[in-house]
Scaffold this motif. Sequence first.
Motif, PDB file in Angstrom:
ATOM      1  N   ILE A 702       0.838  -1.209   0.000  1.00 10.61           N
ATOM      2  CA  ILE A 702       0.000   0.000   0.000  1.00 10.61           C
ATOM      3  C   ILE A 702       0.868   1.252   0.000  1.00 10.61           C
ATOM      4  O   ILE A 702       0.601   2.212  -0.734  1.00 10.61           O
ATOM      5  N   ILE A 703       1.925   1.249   0.820  1.00  8.54           N
ATOM      6  CA  ILE A 703       2.830   2.408   0.854  1.00  8.54           C
ATOM      7  C   ILE A 703       3.464   2.619  -0.522  1.00  8.54           C
ATOM      8  O   ILE A 703       3.534   3.751  -1.033  1.00  8.54           O
ATOM      9  N   GLU A 704       3.919   1.530  -1.135  1.00  5.44           N
ATOM     10  CA  GLU A 704       4.529   1.649  -2.455  1.00  5.44           C
ATOM     11  C   GLU A 704       3.526   2.204  -3.471  1.00  5.44           C
ATOM     12  O   GLU A 704       3.869   3.045  -4.312  1.00  5.44           O
ATOM     13  N   TYR A 705       2.290   1.735  -3.388  1.00  7.91           N
ATOM     14  CA  TYR A 705       1.264   2.171  -4.350  1.00  7.91           C
ATOM     15  C   TYR A 705       0.978   3.671  -4.182  1.00  7.91           C
ATOM     16  O   TYR A 705       0.855   4.399  -5.166  1.00  7.91           O
ATOM     17  N   ILE A 706       0.854   4.108  -2.932  1.00 12.07           N
ATOM     18  CA  ILE A 706       0.593   5.538  -2.690  1.00 12.07           C
ATOM     19  C   ILE A 706       1.748   6.378  -3.211  1.00 12.07           C
ATOM     20  O   ILE A 706       1.552   7.404  -3.880  1.00 12.07           O
ATOM     21  N   ASP A 707       2.979   5.929  -2.941  1.00 12.36           N
ATOM     22  CA  ASP A 707       4.151   6.686  -3.361  1.00 12.36           C
ATOM     23  C   ASP A 707       4.237   6.784  -4.876  1.00 12.36           C
ATOM     24  O   ASP A 707       4.570   7.839  -5.417  1.00 12.36           O
ATOM     25  N   LYS A 708       3.900   5.720  -5.579  1.00  8.28           N
ATOM     26  CA  LYS A 708       4.061   5.694  -7.030  1.00  8.28           C
ATOM     27  C   LYS A 708       2.856   6.277  -7.764  1.00  8.28           C
ATOM     28  O   LYS A 708       3.010   7.041  -8.717  1.00  8.28           O
ATOM     29  N   ASN A 709       1.635   5.925  -7.308  1.00  9.23           N
ATOM     30  CA  ASN A 709       0.445   6.218  -8.108  1.00  9.23           C
ATOM     31  C   ASN A 709      -0.430   7.343  -7.567  1.00  9.23           C
ATOM     32  O   ASN A 709      -1.123   8.001  -8.336  1.00  9.23           O
TER      33      ASN A 709
END
Length: 884
Positions: A702-709
């Motif tokens: 989830i953290i990765e998704y927020i950071d990227k998208n």
Amino acid sequence: MPQKTKETPMMQQYLDMKKENPDAFLLYRVGDFYEMFYDDAIKGSQILELTLTSRNKKADEDIPMCGVPHRAIQGYIDTLVDKGYKVAICDQLEDPKLAEGMVKRGITRIVTPGTIMDESANTATENNYITAINRDKNRFGLAYADLSTGEVKVTSVDNFMDLTNELQNLNTKETVVAEDFPQKFLDPIKKIGILVSTIDSLDENFAFDYSHVTEELQVDTVKTLISYLVDTQMRSLDHLKAAETYKTTAYLSMDHTAQSNLELFKNLRTNKKSGTLLWLLDETKTAMGGRLLKQWLARPLLNQTELEKRQHIVQVFLDNYFQRSSFQDYLTKVYDLERLAGRVAYGTVNGRDLIQLKTSLEQVPKIKEILLDIGDYDLDAYIEQIDDVSDVRKLIEEAIVDEPPISTTGGGLIKEGYNEQLDKYTDASKNGKKWIAELRAQEQEVTGISNLKIGYNKVFGYYIEVTKSNIDKVPEGRYQRKQTLTNAERYITPELKEKETLILEAEDKSQALEHQLFAEVRKAVKEQIRRLQSLANVLSQLDVLQSFAVISETYHYVAPKFVDGHDLKVVNGRHPVVEKVLSNNSYIPNNVTFDNETDILLITGPNMSGKSTYMRQMALTVIMAQMGCFVPAESATMPIFDHIFTRIGAADDLISGDSTFMVEMREANDALKNATKNSLIIFDEIGRGTATYDGMALAQAIIEYIDKNVQAMTMFSTHYHELTELESQLPGVKNVHVDASEENGTLVFLHKVLPGPADKSYGIHVAKLAGLPDEVLSRADTILSGLEDTAPKGIKVEDAKPVVESEVKPQPQPQPQPQADVETVNEPEPDSQLSLFPELDAKPKAKLNKGEKKVVDELQNQDLMSVTPIDAINLLYKWQKELK
């Protein structure tokens, strides 16, 4: 309900009306009581705690019945409506004394949860919204009204989830639909406790202002609502304002869950106002101001110009303390103009209501003078809207006595000198009663009967009463015996009867004329309803803004500065509610900083250290700022946010049957799909509702998704310390922690947010503070040491690259060698994809056991094109467990 066979005329009348209102309790007026019969009586007696009796229809059959006195009816209606029922009121439409045969009766009003008008002191600052919904393909229209204030608004939304969220945010108790509205949408609405009422046709004849509504779906939705109100209320609704359209996207969006998690209106523990942001902000002096404050809190603004106008007026009130104090004094004497206007139109206003209206209007010139004395340009715009409605005030002053009775039919309402004919009747009545008093004194002297009385009752009129012991003193031929009592005789005289006729005629005509004059006054006031509503609107706005000034001064709040872009800096911010509750200046302030390089604050620290408070205070600061209020900080610079998403706390959704973890994932999904760069996301302990590695994997993904998208400003608290490695791997992640120290084995919470990750979670220390047995704590320490030695250190971002559809190419399937009992896995080619299972790579030619073979088969058959990043991590974890 029995079939209608050989019923008495009265019961036949009752059954006919009940047939027209099968979904309502029918309260049927009989003399001085409202009666219920049959099933209504059985159920009503239980709800209202009444004695259930019966009415003999025939010797062999009883009709269940119960009743309540007509003077106490409102309390019983309120009880039924509060429990979600409708109540149909059947009144006598003619004087029983003058009726020929059966008394005419009719339904005079249907009271429903959404149309109750008689508010108590506890609900004066509450709106009671009734809603209507309509549907056009995949879009929904939503209209709502508060019958007591005349407010009518309408919008449209693009999906059912947004519709139900708006219904919950409005806290509506009743929604109206057409008979053919799909049942699949109504069932979820009923599950959240909203009464669904239907209407079979629209009222096209009621004069209502739709001029501000252009979309056909919205027009039809408002027509549904207005038609239902006309159908149930059966009286003037002239106080209904023109329908106003609004867009949910024009305000800072917060779903019902976010409003609940942030405790804007109700305390999660007590379900009361105390301990909420509303409780903190409410220094309003009027009921209408209190209602407007709630509306502003539910819908903070996105328009920077309007926000800065509000801020300016707050500053003006702050800078003019003495004028503000005088303004508050006058405002305190202003009654609820919105609901007074509603009662005038509704026909339920009484003399005391009009005196309240007059008292309110008397304050307006004084209020205007105070505001003019301040002399501010922006304040002038409010002053121009203040109409003192002096003609209404003068009319009430001239017509209505200062202390009128509640009843509008018993006389005593109209001032002497207002109407010449009424004065004559009043004079005749007063002089007649004076004559009777003089007659009594005269007769006592002539007869020598010192206790002689002159009395009155409705049966015999005026009479002379003499006790039995004094009968021998009654002059012969002068008195005519009228009635014999146990201890006295009653007499009349020709003179007394003549005077009685004059007095009673004067009283009857006086009461009838007073009622007529009162109705004329009420009608004249009714014609000025729009002016009264406009005055209520401007005074309520000023009331809320002075309330902001009061709390800003009391708690040393500052005006936030709004900026474009992605920069946010709150210096020494505080949680406004917690700070007020502590009330000893012991709250420890903290900074919050985001910039163009930082999207996510990853917050670690022990339980009870203040991580949740730190995140909530940021959300409340945003809400306060976008209401136009000052904020609890030393200074604050921030963008204007479009949406606040929250994932806080642990709770099942019993209505839908979802587990705690499913609720957690639904709320996370809502944020990931709908957040923008201009949103604020509050995620508290994502992943704790499932197994440790599952939860950690989900949290990282989830953290990765927020950071990227998404790149929304995100505050993410966690106990997964492995995730703190993400700061070095993701450009938008920054570690902060809530500090704590360990002194002589005792945990000390410092409540200060500092850069960097926490060194550990101190969970066992918190358990010690809770008083767990030493044996449990010692064993937990031992287990923790073992787990920390063997636990995996997390997955690097580059090793868990999300599967992106455009990047995935079909991979050739490995070809096993044709051996009898042995399956092998090919060696990876140079520069090929990293192996998911290094354990298998270590023995490529060895015979696979049953579990390994199952994993390989699943991997070969997996459709990589359809796997999301989160699913991929879950599969990886599942296979790893099976291999072990």
